[in-house]
Design an enzyme around this catalytic site. Sequence first.
Site, short mmCIF file in Angstrom:
data_model
loop_
_atom_site.label_atom_id
_atom_site.label_comp_id
_atom_site.label_asym_id
_atom_site.label_seq_id
_atom_site.Cartn_x
_atom_site.Cartn_y
_atom_site.Cartn_z
N GLU A 90 9.61 -15.80 -7.84
CA GLU A 90 9.08 -14.33 -7.44
C GLU A 90 8.69 -13.70 -8.81
O GLU A 90 7.73 -13.18 -8.87
CB GLU A 90 10.04 -13.35 -6.72
CG GLU A 90 10.22 -13.36 -5.18
CD GLU A 90 11.30 -12.33 -4.64
OE1 GLU A 90 10.83 -11.83 -3.56
OE2 GLU A 90 12.25 -12.20 -5.15
N ARG A 103 5.80 -0.82 -4.40
CA ARG A 103 5.58 -1.06 -3.15
C ARG A 103 4.37 -2.51 -3.33
O ARG A 103 4.31 -2.97 -2.33
CB ARG A 103 4.82 -0.27 -2.21
CG ARG A 103 5.80 0.90 -1.72
CD ARG A 103 5.04 2.03 -1.01
NE ARG A 103 4.63 1.60 0.27
CZ ARG A 103 5.17 1.66 1.46
NH1 ARG A 103 6.45 2.14 1.24
NH2 ARG A 103 4.85 1.36 2.43
N CYS A 129 0.92 -1.27 -0.03
CA CYS A 129 0.01 0.06 -0.24
C CYS A 129 0.97 1.20 -0.04
O CYS A 129 1.90 1.08 0.58
CB CYS A 129 -0.93 0.08 1.35
SG CYS A 129 -2.17 -1.15 1.19
N LYS A 186 14.25 -15.76 -6.28
CA LYS A 186 14.13 -14.88 -7.26
C LYS A 186 13.48 -15.47 -8.37
O LYS A 186 12.71 -14.63 -9.03
CB LYS A 186 15.69 -14.52 -7.75
CG LYS A 186 16.36 -13.54 -6.73
CD LYS A 186 15.70 -12.29 -6.76
CE LYS A 186 15.99 -11.51 -5.45
NZ LYS A 186 15.17 -11.95 -4.23
N LYS A 240 6.60 -4.75 -2.20
CA LYS A 240 8.13 -4.46 -1.67
C LYS A 240 8.32 -4.40 -0.16
O LYS A 240 9.41 -5.06 0.43
CB LYS A 240 8.59 -3.27 -2.00
CG LYS A 240 9.95 -2.87 -1.91
CD LYS A 240 10.86 -3.80 -2.69
CE LYS A 240 12.18 -3.39 -2.52
NZ LYS A 240 13.38 -4.35 -3.02
N HIS A 249 18.06 -37.93 -0.11
CA HIS A 249 17.01 -37.95 0.87
C HIS A 249 15.68 -37.45 0.56
O HIS A 249 14.65 -36.99 1.23
CB HIS A 249 17.54 -37.19 2.23
CG HIS A 249 18.49 -37.71 2.87
ND1 HIS A 249 18.58 -38.63 3.65
CD2 HIS A 249 19.95 -37.44 2.52
CE1 HIS A 249 19.99 -38.85 4.12
NE2 HIS A 249 20.78 -38.12 3.43
N ASN A 306 -2.95 2.80 5.46
CA ASN A 306 -2.23 1.55 5.52
C ASN A 306 -2.12 0.94 6.91
O ASN A 306 -2.23 1.52 7.83
CB ASN A 306 -0.58 1.92 5.18
CG ASN A 306 -0.36 2.68 3.74
OD1 ASN A 306 -1.26 2.29 3.01
ND2 ASN A 306 0.81 2.95 3.34
N GLY A 307 -1.93 -0.38 6.72
CA GLY A 307 -2.24 -1.34 8.12
C GLY A 307 -3.32 -2.19 8.14
O GLY A 307 -3.96 -2.27 7.03
N GLU A 352 18.31 -18.37 -2.08
CA GLU A 352 17.96 -16.78 -2.75
C GLU A 352 17.77 -17.01 -4.22
O GLU A 352 16.92 -16.14 -4.93
CB GLU A 352 19.38 -15.94 -2.61
CG GLU A 352 19.10 -14.33 -3.09
CD GLU A 352 17.82 -13.72 -2.51
OE1 GLU A 352 17.30 -12.79 -3.03
OE2 GLU A 352 17.07 -14.09 -1.46
N TRP A 358 -3.11 -2.64 -1.78
CA TRP A 358 -2.77 -4.16 -1.55
C TRP A 358 -3.68 -4.74 -1.09
O TRP A 358 -3.93 -4.67 0.32
CB TRP A 358 -1.32 -4.43 -1.26
CG TRP A 358 -0.54 -5.51 -1.45
CD1 TRP A 358 -0.23 -5.84 -2.77
CD2 TRP A 358 -0.60 -6.89 -0.66
NE1 TRP A 358 0.43 -7.42 -2.67
CE2 TRP A 358 0.05 -7.75 -1.52
CE3 TRP A 358 -0.95 -6.98 0.45
CZ2 TRP A 358 0.09 -8.98 -0.87
CZ3 TRP A 358 -0.80 -8.51 1.00
CH2 TRP A 358 0.04 -9.37 0.38
#
Length: 609
Positions: free
Chosen positions: A489, A27, A2, A486, A604, A505, A99-100, A482, A74
């Site tokens: 994402e 964001r 947001c 990426k 973000k 395993h 926001n929140g 990582e 968002w």
Amino acid sequence: MCGIVGGIAQRNVVPILIEGLKRLEYRGYDSAGLAVVADDKIYRQRQIGKVKGLEDLLAAEPFSGNIGIAHTRWATHGKPSTVNAHPHVCNNKVAVVHNGIIENHESLRQTQKEQGYTFTSETDTEVIAHQVYHELEQCDNLLQAVKNTIKHLEGAYALGVVSNEDANTLVTCRKGSPLVIGVGIGEYFIASDVTALLPVTQRFIFLEEGDIAEITTDSLVIYDQTDQIVEREIKESSLKSDAVDKAGYRHYMLKEIYEQPRAVAETLEGRFINNRLQDNAFGHNAADVFKQVKSVQILACGTSYHSGLVAKYWFEKLARVPCHIDVASEFRYREPILSEDTLVVTISQSGETADTLAALLEAKRLGAKYSLSICNVPESSLVRESDLVLMTRAGPEIGVASTKAFTTQLVTLMLLVIALGRRFALSAEKEAQITSELFQLPGLIENVLQIDQEIEALSEQFAEKNHALFLGRGSHYPIAMEGALKLKEISYIHAEAYPAGELKHGPLALIDSEMPVITVAPNNSLLEKLKSNIQEVSARGGQLIVFLDESIVTEADENVQIVRVPKVNNLIAPIVYIIPLQLLSYHVAVLKGTDVDQPRNLAKSVTVE
């Protein structure tokens, strides 16, 4: 997650609000909206999708005003839709952006329905608009109405509130969600972060927890959480408005990948005297704190968690400092045991990650006396809550998929390994070696970027792939993690990472000709073991892509493609080997036609749980 923009000026604020929203697109959001007060009315426009859609609506049906608020949403409570988009308006009298998350919104909604209020959305935010309206009916003063409203709210919020009953006043406040005030000449602006306001000002006030501000064109009054008038320092930002431009690159992510040599150099700059790291780089009392520390507890989420995993290897192998690491969102719920001589290290690009901030507060409650934040935003909540701070100096990172923030986090974590390690088992010779390698890093990263075109060609093999495995050993296992993050994402390919030794395993059952296996293979003591893992995959028809140190003599075969990575010394190799994985994920995403900088469903900065 947001974004809020607002302003009050002696000029039309609509273009400023739209530009601010564009600068907050990174964001993550699903809808956008804007409201202004003019001619004793509230004019509002909302649109699902991109800010450009909102801009087009305003071009077709224009309105203007000297005071207004805007928002990118968002979705949390309620699906992405026009009716759920902000601003929310009550009875054409009060407009709110938020926001929140309001945790008690259901009970407030029930009470307000009984009072006769009608709801037009599924959001938790609409209860705020109704409550402000209700309070305004009682007190006829917008500031007091908002003060009374927040007494009823449980949860996190940053608010911007306007009303046609008090048309020269913008009220803003924050609790658990960041908000800044931009200071101009005869005008003020509010935003979720400074990047939104760089075209109009470089002077900012960072509201503290519980602050509420009443803003007019010629005055700004801030009240703290005890309702006392306070002065907050105006700080000059060093960022320029073009700091968030693409600078000719196709995407922000690619620009930020290529900015890593500079970002690493700036992270190192000024922190050494005569090639020796200075303790005061972490804070004026860092030396006294470090003398007391007996162990390290790292708290982080997502990419920052992966940097912490690499650091755990470094702390224990290089410095012999006991180190534990937790996903911040889980830390509070396992009833951890912390000794008071533990240094709690929090890692966050934004410094506003809700879970990491909450984990730090829990660590303090449990008795941890010392805390250090590794962060990219100087005035963030995490920085203010920490005893010591080491800024990454990555500069604004707009792409949702973190790149330069990750590499600079690794650099700062290695600096912390040096600072603590010299008080444990890190010898002067080893410290000098690490320091020398760190100074070589910008050039090494430049060298790795030279294989970009080779990686771009390689990415074509992923055009029809839906799954991928990443393998690594030792401190390169987090690098594999990582790399997998990426890829998933931004290209939406299901990707997982495993320690190479875990193949037998379970993961080996997944290997076939349709499952690419990406491996990072630096020239270290685990290389021979990694080679045997590679052979196991190849023997079963798996298609391997191996990022291999160029000094290693080996041949590719029909199942193994080798990408040679410029030689790098072992201690800092993880920082170098993430670069080709970033480039691979970028080129695959471009090939698949996804939204590289703003991937679906992601934000973000995760500022709510």
